[in-house]
Design an enzyme around this catalytic site. Sequence first.
Site, short mmCIF file in Angstrom:
data_model
loop_
_atom_site.label_atom_id
_atom_site.label_comp_id
_atom_site.label_asym_id
_atom_site.label_seq_id
_atom_site.Cartn_x
_atom_site.Cartn_y
_atom_site.Cartn_z
N GLY A 1 4.70 -4.48 3.43
CA GLY A 1 4.99 -5.83 2.90
C GLY A 1 4.81 -6.89 3.97
O GLY A 1 4.22 -7.96 3.71
N ALA B 1 1.20 -7.43 4.57
CA ALA B 1 0.61 -8.24 3.48
C ALA B 1 0.90 -9.72 3.72
O ALA B 1 0.04 -10.57 3.48
CB ALA B 1 1.18 -7.78 2.14
N PRO C 1 8.59 -3.96 -1.54
CA PRO C 1 9.88 -3.62 -0.93
C PRO C 1 9.90 -3.92 0.58
O PRO C 1 8.90 -3.71 1.26
CB PRO C 1 10.01 -2.12 -1.18
CG PRO C 1 9.12 -1.84 -2.34
CD PRO C 1 8.02 -2.85 -2.31
N VAL C 2 11.04 -4.38 1.08
CA VAL C 2 11.19 -4.76 2.49
C VAL C 2 11.46 -3.50 3.34
O VAL C 2 12.25 -2.64 2.94
CB VAL C 2 12.37 -5.76 2.65
CG1 VAL C 2 12.63 -6.06 4.12
CG2 VAL C 2 12.09 -7.04 1.89
N ALA C 3 10.79 -3.41 4.50
CA ALA C 3 10.98 -2.30 5.46
C ALA C 3 10.95 -0.95 4.75
O ALA C 3 11.76 -0.07 5.01
CB ALA C 3 12.29 -2.46 6.24
N GLY C 4 9.98 -0.79 3.84
CA GLY C 4 9.95 0.42 3.02
C GLY C 4 8.79 1.34 3.29
O GLY C 4 8.64 2.36 2.63
N ASP D 1 -1.62 -2.25 10.04
CA ASP D 1 -1.85 -2.19 8.59
C ASP D 1 -2.39 -3.50 8.02
O ASP D 1 -2.71 -3.57 6.83
CB ASP D 1 -0.54 -1.89 7.85
CG ASP D 1 -0.07 -0.46 8.07
OD1 ASP D 1 -0.89 0.38 8.49
OD2 ASP D 1 1.12 -0.19 7.81
N LYS E 1 0.83 -1.22 0.00
CA LYS E 1 0.00 0.00 0.00
C LYS E 1 0.85 1.25 0.00
O LYS E 1 2.06 1.24 0.33
CB LYS E 1 -0.94 0.01 1.21
CG LYS E 1 -0.25 -0.05 2.59
CD LYS E 1 0.25 1.27 3.14
CE LYS E 1 1.06 1.10 4.42
NZ LYS E 1 1.81 2.28 4.81
O1 C5P Z 1 0.96 -2.18 14.41
P1 C5P Z 1 2.37 -2.34 13.96
O2 C5P Z 1 3.07 -3.49 14.64
O3 C5P Z 1 2.51 -2.35 12.49
O4 C5P Z 1 3.13 -1.02 14.44
C1 C5P Z 1 4.51 -0.98 14.60
C2 C5P Z 1 4.86 0.16 15.54
O5 C5P Z 1 4.57 1.41 14.92
C3 C5P Z 1 4.09 0.17 16.85
O6 C5P Z 1 4.70 -0.63 17.83
C4 C5P Z 1 4.15 1.65 17.24
O7 C5P Z 1 5.42 1.97 17.79
C5 C5P Z 1 4.09 2.34 15.88
N1 C5P Z 1 2.70 2.73 15.53
C6 C5P Z 1 2.15 3.80 16.19
N2 C5P Z 1 0.87 4.20 15.89
C7 C5P Z 1 0.14 3.54 14.95
C8 C5P Z 1 0.70 2.44 14.24
C9 C5P Z 1 2.00 2.06 14.57
O8 C5P Z 1 2.79 4.43 17.03
N3 C5P Z 1 -1.10 3.94 14.68
#
Ligand code: C5P
Length: 317
Positions: free
Chosen positions: A115, A118, A108-111, A150, A20
């Site tokens: 990913g 997904a 892409p990885v960590a981009g 996500d 996305k």
């Molecule tokens: O939910 P996800 O594991 O993808 O999020 C990774 C990190 O990104 C969370 O641990 C948080 O630090 C940060 N995050 C956030 N607010 C969001 C989504 C993610 O602070 N709405």
Amino acid sequence: MSARLSAAPPPSVRVRAPGKVNLALRVGPVGDDGYHPLATVFQAVSLYEEVTATQVPPGAGISLTVSGPQSEAVPTDETNLAWRAAALLADRTGLAADVALHITKGVPVAGGMAGGSADAAAALVACDALWDAGVPRTELVEMAAELGADVPFSLLGHTAVGTGRGDLLTPAMTRGEFHWCFGTQRTGLSTPSVFRRFDELAGPSTGVVTPEDDTDIMHALRAGDPVALGKALHNDLEAPALDLRPELAEVLEVATEAGALGVVVSGSGPTVAALGRSRQHALALGAAWTAADVVDSIWCATGPAPGTQVVTSVARQ
Ligand code: C5P
């Protein structure tokens, strides 16, 4: 006879899930749970992760392999979101967590293009089908949200407004196709570190974020107007991503000079998304990045793209 039987492939299910781009990403002050309230507009794009779930003997447990671009950067243990998705589904359904997962990377990885999310969405759908679990869609969405903010959007796909942590979704009306080029960097950015830098730069704040701030984007999407969409692209995480990676400023500049309708850091970066007038123009934007030597690789794609879906399924013989 027995030789023929053993030659039959084991049951397997292949599922694909899109990456996305955030057309808008507005970030509120961090909450007690460590998450930030978001008002975002997601668009799924035609870069896909594929997850194949293959049956293994009872008691074999979960295993994971990865192939495709940048696959060496992806963990193949229980920290991988696809692995965690399979384990969570088994836990919630009471089924045995026995499956061989294979991920073919296409995002892409960590981009900042989701990913990993997904992979989680695809693994949920693949294991649900392989194990014949029949988990209702609403419960799959709940598990998706537990795995990451996500992940629900990767299940849904197309274009949607996200609130809460980005996991509460409302589909958005769109017309036509939008043509993107994504420029990636060799080293990714960690999402938590970009949110932390956002907090440091923003300072204490009580601001509220609402999707009402993105009416320009919603109009542009409904009209299928890429010029208006390009002007309205917005990302609150762009400043912290640029602060952590000052060299991204040049990536934005090169695409703007090459005539992009809009340029924005994708999600938490460091990938930069440039919107073109056409497929050809999106390719030209990528060529400008390559010529200026400011990106590691370019990925052209269109949006919106469908959500997570089963591609093929090999049944028991
Ligand atoms: O939910 P996800 O594991 O993808 O999020 C990774 C990190 O990104 C969370 O641990 C948080 O630090 C940060 N995050 C956030 N607010 C969001 C989504 C993610 O602070 N709405």
